[in-house]
Design an enzyme around this catalytic site. Structure first.
Site, PDB file in Angstrom:
ATOM      1  N   HIS A 166      -4.380  -0.686  -1.819  1.00  0.00           N
ATOM      2  CA  HIS A 166      -3.833  -1.796  -1.029  1.00  0.00           C
ATOM      3  C   HIS A 166      -4.484  -3.128  -1.417  1.00  0.00           C
ATOM      4  O   HIS A 166      -4.980  -3.277  -2.521  1.00  0.00           O
ATOM      5  CB  HIS A 166      -3.953  -1.482   0.458  1.00  0.00           C
ATOM      6  CG  HIS A 166      -3.372  -0.147   0.812  1.00  0.00           C
ATOM      7  ND1 HIS A 166      -2.029   0.076   0.977  1.00  0.00           N
ATOM      8  CD2 HIS A 166      -3.975   1.061   0.966  1.00  0.00           C
ATOM      9  CE1 HIS A 166      -1.811   1.354   1.246  1.00  0.00           C
ATOM     10  NE2 HIS A 166      -2.982   1.969   1.226  1.00  0.00           N
ATOM     11  N   HIS A 235      -8.421   5.693  -0.895  1.00  0.00           N
ATOM     12  CA  HIS A 235      -7.551   5.398   0.239  1.00  0.00           C
ATOM     13  C   HIS A 235      -8.125   5.990   1.520  1.00  0.00           C
ATOM     14  O   HIS A 235      -9.065   6.789   1.479  1.00  0.00           O
ATOM     15  CB  HIS A 235      -6.145   5.975   0.001  1.00  0.00           C
ATOM     16  CG  HIS A 235      -5.381   5.265  -1.059  1.00  0.00           C
ATOM     17  ND1 HIS A 235      -4.415   4.328  -0.789  1.00  0.00           N
ATOM     18  CD2 HIS A 235      -5.457   5.351  -2.407  1.00  0.00           C
ATOM     19  CE1 HIS A 235      -3.922   3.865  -1.932  1.00  0.00           C
ATOM     20  NE2 HIS A 235      -4.543   4.470  -2.925  1.00  0.00           N
ATOM     21  N   GLU A 324      -8.321  10.528  -0.210  1.00  0.00           N
ATOM     22  CA  GLU A 324      -8.064  10.053   1.153  1.00  0.00           C
ATOM     23  C   GLU A 324      -9.333  10.347   1.952  1.00  0.00           C
ATOM     24  O   GLU A 324      -9.585  11.483   2.361  1.00  0.00           O
ATOM     25  CB  GLU A 324      -6.864  10.779   1.762  1.00  0.00           C
ATOM     26  CG  GLU A 324      -5.531  10.454   1.105  1.00  0.00           C
ATOM     27  CD  GLU A 324      -4.911   9.170   1.624  1.00  0.00           C
ATOM     28  OE1 GLU A 324      -5.610   8.441   2.355  1.00  0.00           O
ATOM     29  OE2 GLU A 324      -3.743   8.895   1.304  1.00  0.00           O
TER      30      GLU A 324
END
Length: 370
Positions: A166, A235, A324
């Site tokens: 992001h 992430h 993640e």
């Protein structure tokens, strides 16, 4: 393949991810039970839709079940020198030797490998008096973990690309109540990982160094242009209003012709090999090594080593994974992620996973997963 979308699903009660910057299959179910009749029905119709098992059968005597080539646990035990023990007759069994302990359960789409969850393309199937794994899963998952150096020696990595997910106008997932944004944590962990890896003697490259937007396709392109030897994308997860789910999962790119962890059925598009498939053997090894360190060092819930056709993994020309590192939607986990000390632990654990991966490449006979 699809570009970014707003939500995706994980199999067997896994994550429904929001504000996702990853490209993955759209034809997935919100929930998929890994047990019972529904899994077998899905497997049956998937087999009708697209015959499976084109990985080649040399060295194996597969049986055809649900239009998929399967290999019996008995044959795997003989092939790899493993002792087979039933934990629950015709339901759960263990294959083990001095370095590997593999546990299988009928109708699951995952195995336990030395206590670590490893997800499969196909469901574990019963056959006569044994259990079977698909030939594709044996080739793409069991073989690398049993024989890390089998395809030949891979040189020690020198340059590692670190991708902070992001950034800029893309905040990623959020915890609105605690005012936490994924993009802030991914960049912070990336910077910490850079320091940790450089202390181990590696050179590093960040796909973004500040709070700015970098497109999904540009991220692997940056790594490829620099001739990176490894690619690690960072992430953090979210599950909407579900504040219960927590834990860590690590993804590698799905082998050509196989189902991703989230996928219910096979698609014609899945048959096409992508650049990221050139390193299939090492992708799963890197993912398993990093997931092991994260789970053990952080005492985190193990959500498994999974497969996905994420955009940032699709065109990489080196072994690549996407981590993640926890759920912002879980308040307790989010509060830990908000502390610099915990983010430092995450970075050091990832670096430890890289160190173990490299040791596998340099030490014949070393365990793939400790």
């Amino acid at each position: 393949l699809v570009e970014p979308f707003s939500s995706a699903c994980r199999s067997r009660g896994q994550t429904v991810r929001t504000s996702c910057e990853l490209g993955e299959e759209m034809d997935v179910m919100a929930r998929l039970s890994a047990r019972g009749v529904w899994v077998m029905v899905a497997l049956f119709f998937a087999g009708i839709a697209m015959p499976r098992g084109r990985a080649g059968t040399a060295g194996w005597r597969p049986v055809r079940l649900y239009q998929v080539d399967y290999v019996s646990a008995n044959e795997m035990a003989a092939h790899y020198g493993l002792k087979m023990t039933w934990l629950e007759k015709k339901k759960r069994l263990r294959l083990e030797n001095g370095s590997a302990k593999i546990e299988l359960e009928v109708n699951d789409r995952e195995i336990s490998w030395n206590g670590l969850r490893i997800f499969l393309s196909e469901t574990i199937a019963p056959y006569q008096d044994t259990l079977c794994l698909s030939l594709d899963d044996v080739r793409s998952t069991v073989e690398p973990l049993m024989r890390p150096l089998s395809p030949g020696h891979r040189s020690r990595p020198h340059l590692i690309a670190i991708d902070a997910g992001h950034g800029g106008n893309d905040s990623g997932t959020r915890n609105q109540r605690l005012n936490l944004k994924e993009k802030t944590f991914t960049l912070d962990v990336a910077r910490r990982l850079k320091i940790a890896l450089e202390k181990l003697g590696y050179r590093t490259l960040l796909t973004r160094k500040s709070d700015r937007y970098v497109s999904l396709k540009k991220r692997p392109a940056i790594a490829n242009r620099a001739r990176a030897d490894l690619f690690i994308s960072i992430h953090f997860n979210s599950l909407g209003n579900n504040g219960v789910v927590r834990g860590i999962e690590t993804y590698s790119f799905t082998p050509a012709g196989q189902r991703s962890t989230v996928a219910v059925s096979h698609r014609a598009a899945d048959e096409k090999a992508q650049p990221g498939n050139r390193t299939d053997h090492w992708n799963i090894l890197l993912g398993a090594a990093i997931q092991r360190r994260l789970v053990d060092d952080l005492d985190a819930v193990d959500r498994g080593v999974k497969r996905a056709r994420f955009v940032v993994l699709r065109t990489t020309q080196c072994p690549a994974v996407l981590v993640e590192g926890g759920f912002l939607s879980n308040s307790a986990e989010a509060r830990k992620l908000a502390t610099p000390a915990y983010r430092e632990q995450i970075a050091r654990a990832i670096a430890g996973g890289v160190r173990h991966y490299v040791a596998m490449m340099e030490t014949p006979g070393m365990k793939a997963v400790e």
